[in-house]
Scaffold this active site. Structure first.
Site, short mmCIF file in Angstrom:
data_model
loop_
_atom_site.label_atom_id
_atom_site.label_comp_id
_atom_site.label_asym_id
_atom_site.label_seq_id
_atom_site.Cartn_x
_atom_site.Cartn_y
_atom_site.Cartn_z
N GLU A 189 37.12 36.39 35.71
CA GLU A 189 36.27 37.60 35.74
C GLU A 189 36.62 38.52 34.58
O GLU A 189 35.75 39.21 34.05
CB GLU A 189 36.43 38.31 37.10
CG GLU A 189 35.75 37.50 38.21
CD GLU A 189 36.34 37.66 39.60
OE1 GLU A 189 37.13 38.59 39.83
OE2 GLU A 189 36.01 36.83 40.46
N SER B 268 37.78 29.53 46.16
CA SER B 268 37.32 29.39 47.54
C SER B 268 38.34 28.69 48.44
O SER B 268 37.97 27.87 49.29
CB SER B 268 35.96 28.69 47.58
OG SER B 268 35.00 29.45 46.87
N GLY C 118 41.24 34.56 46.51
CA GLY C 118 40.52 35.83 46.38
C GLY C 118 40.06 36.31 47.74
O GLY C 118 40.83 36.88 48.52
N GLY C 119 38.80 36.04 48.07
CA GLY C 119 38.18 36.56 49.29
C GLY C 119 39.02 36.45 50.54
O GLY C 119 39.18 37.43 51.29
N LYS D 76 41.22 41.88 43.88
CA LYS D 76 40.11 42.30 43.01
C LYS D 76 39.79 43.79 43.20
O LYS D 76 40.69 44.58 43.41
CB LYS D 76 38.87 41.43 43.28
CG LYS D 76 39.17 39.95 43.29
CD LYS D 76 37.92 39.11 43.20
CE LYS D 76 38.27 37.66 43.45
NZ LYS D 76 37.29 36.74 42.92
N HIS E 185 42.22 36.08 34.22
CA HIS E 185 41.30 35.68 35.30
C HIS E 185 39.90 35.51 34.72
O HIS E 185 39.50 36.24 33.82
CB HIS E 185 41.31 36.76 36.39
CG HIS E 185 40.63 36.32 37.65
ND1 HIS E 185 39.26 36.29 37.77
CD2 HIS E 185 41.13 35.85 38.82
CE1 HIS E 185 38.95 35.83 38.98
NE2 HIS E 185 40.07 35.55 39.63
N GLY F 272 34.68 32.38 44.42
CA GLY F 272 33.79 33.24 45.19
C GLY F 272 32.48 32.58 45.56
O GLY F 272 31.53 33.26 45.98
N GLU G 162 41.64 27.60 37.95
CA GLU G 162 40.55 28.15 38.75
C GLU G 162 39.22 27.75 38.12
O GLU G 162 38.74 28.43 37.20
CB GLU G 162 40.65 29.67 38.80
CG GLU G 162 41.92 30.19 39.40
CD GLU G 162 41.71 31.55 40.03
OE1 GLU G 162 41.85 31.65 41.25
OE2 GLU G 162 41.35 32.50 39.32
N ASN H 227 44.61 37.68 45.43
CA ASN H 227 44.00 38.57 44.43
C ASN H 227 42.97 39.44 45.14
O ASN H 227 41.93 38.94 45.57
CB ASN H 227 43.34 37.70 43.34
CG ASN H 227 42.53 38.53 42.36
OD1 ASN H 227 42.70 39.74 42.27
ND2 ASN H 227 41.65 37.86 41.61
C1 PEP Z 1 40.15 34.44 42.71
O1 PEP Z 1 39.85 35.61 42.80
O2 PEP Z 1 40.98 34.09 41.88
C2 PEP Z 1 39.51 33.47 43.61
C3 PEP Z 1 39.87 32.21 43.52
O3 PEP Z 1 38.58 33.94 44.49
P1 PEP Z 1 37.98 33.18 45.78
O4 PEP Z 1 39.16 32.67 46.57
O5 PEP Z 1 37.23 34.25 46.53
O6 PEP Z 1 37.11 32.09 45.30
#
Ligand code: PEP
Length: 252
Positions: A99, A215, A236-237, A13, A97, A175, A169, A11
């Site tokens: 967010e 993460s 994500g990251g 973002k 999600h 994050g 999640e 993802n």
């Molecule tokens: C996400 O964006 O769904 C996510 C899990 O981000 P991260 O891996 O950065 O925690």
């Protein structure tokens, strides 16, 4: 038990211009594009989707959007429909999600409408659920998840359910660098699979992929993937960098 092919999803973002997304996806395609032991997908921002689609064409990496509206068309300024995503080359769409829930006030009912619209258009929804830190501390994790999946999946029949991927999640792990432990994640995945069995049937429960997100990094993916009910990751990251994301994809 059904063989569930893992899915590793990225993802992106609100990161990367079109040119940057093309550059990262080209690198990713050269590193892992032909892997077929896991399914893979990336979710660039809307503006990059049709630029990234041709880069992924002869690879095994799927294309996803990060959200969509449930209407096919209409006076909804700033929104994007399922058909627009399909025409841009998407096979998947991330829905619900945290967010989107937290900053854009998406409700379980909104997400339910989106899930139906996505499947009707031929997309595979990656339906995100998860509790906040406060909810976990108050022992509300399972009741929060119950509500999210009961409303989110309302009205889905067997055929629809078979097209859905769930991503667990925990909001406190997104994050933050605070990953759920392998056992904490497994406990929730096992619970979700049991509830899916109750809402649908045992075939759906044993077939549905449930991803973990929060993460995920190259150094923790292996332990998570060793858990019996974890069928992949929503990253994500660490998905923004082709080398890191490839290392996650090659966890085996
Ligand atoms: C996400 O964006 O769904 C996510 C899990 O981000 P991260 O891996 O950065 O925690």
């Amino acid at each position: 038990m059904a063989e569930r092919k893992p899915l590793i999803a990225g993802n992106w973002k609100l990161f990367k211009t079109g040119a940057e997304a093309v550059e990262t996806s080209k690198k990713l395609a050269s590193l892992v594009g032909q892997i077929n032991t896991v399914d893979m997908m990336i979710a660039p921002p809307y503006t990059a989707l049709s630029m990234v689609a041709p880069v992924l064409q002869n690879t095994n990496i799927g294309l996803s959007a990060q959200n969509m509206h449930w209407a096919k068309s209409g006076a909804y300024t700033g929104e994007i429909s399922s058909e627009m995503l399909v025409s841009a080359g998407c096979q998947y769409v991330i829905l619900g999600h945290s967010e989107r829930r937290q900053y854009f006030h998406e409700t379980d009912d909104d997400i339910n409408r989106k899930i139906h619209a996505a499947i009707d258009a031929g997309l595979k929804p990656v339906f995100c659920v998860g509790e906040t830190e406060d909810e976990r501390n108050l022992n509300k994790t399972f009741s929060v998840l119950d509500k999210q999946i009961e409303i989110g999946l309302k009205g889905a029949n067997f055929e629809k359910a078979m097209r859905i991927v769930i991503a667990y999640e925990p909001v406190w792990a997104i994050g933050t660098g605070k990953t759920a432990t392998d056992d904490q994640a497994q406990e929730v995945h096992e619970y979700l699979r049991k509830r899916i069995g109750e809402l649908f049937n045992s075939e759906v429960a044993s077939t549905m992929r449930i991803l973990y997100g929060g993460s995920v990094k190259p150094n923790n993916i292996k332990g998570l993937m060793a858990m019996p009910d974890i069928d992949g990751a929503l990253v994500g990251g660490a998905s923004l960098d082709a080398d890191q994301f490839s290392a996650i994809i090659k966890y085996q």
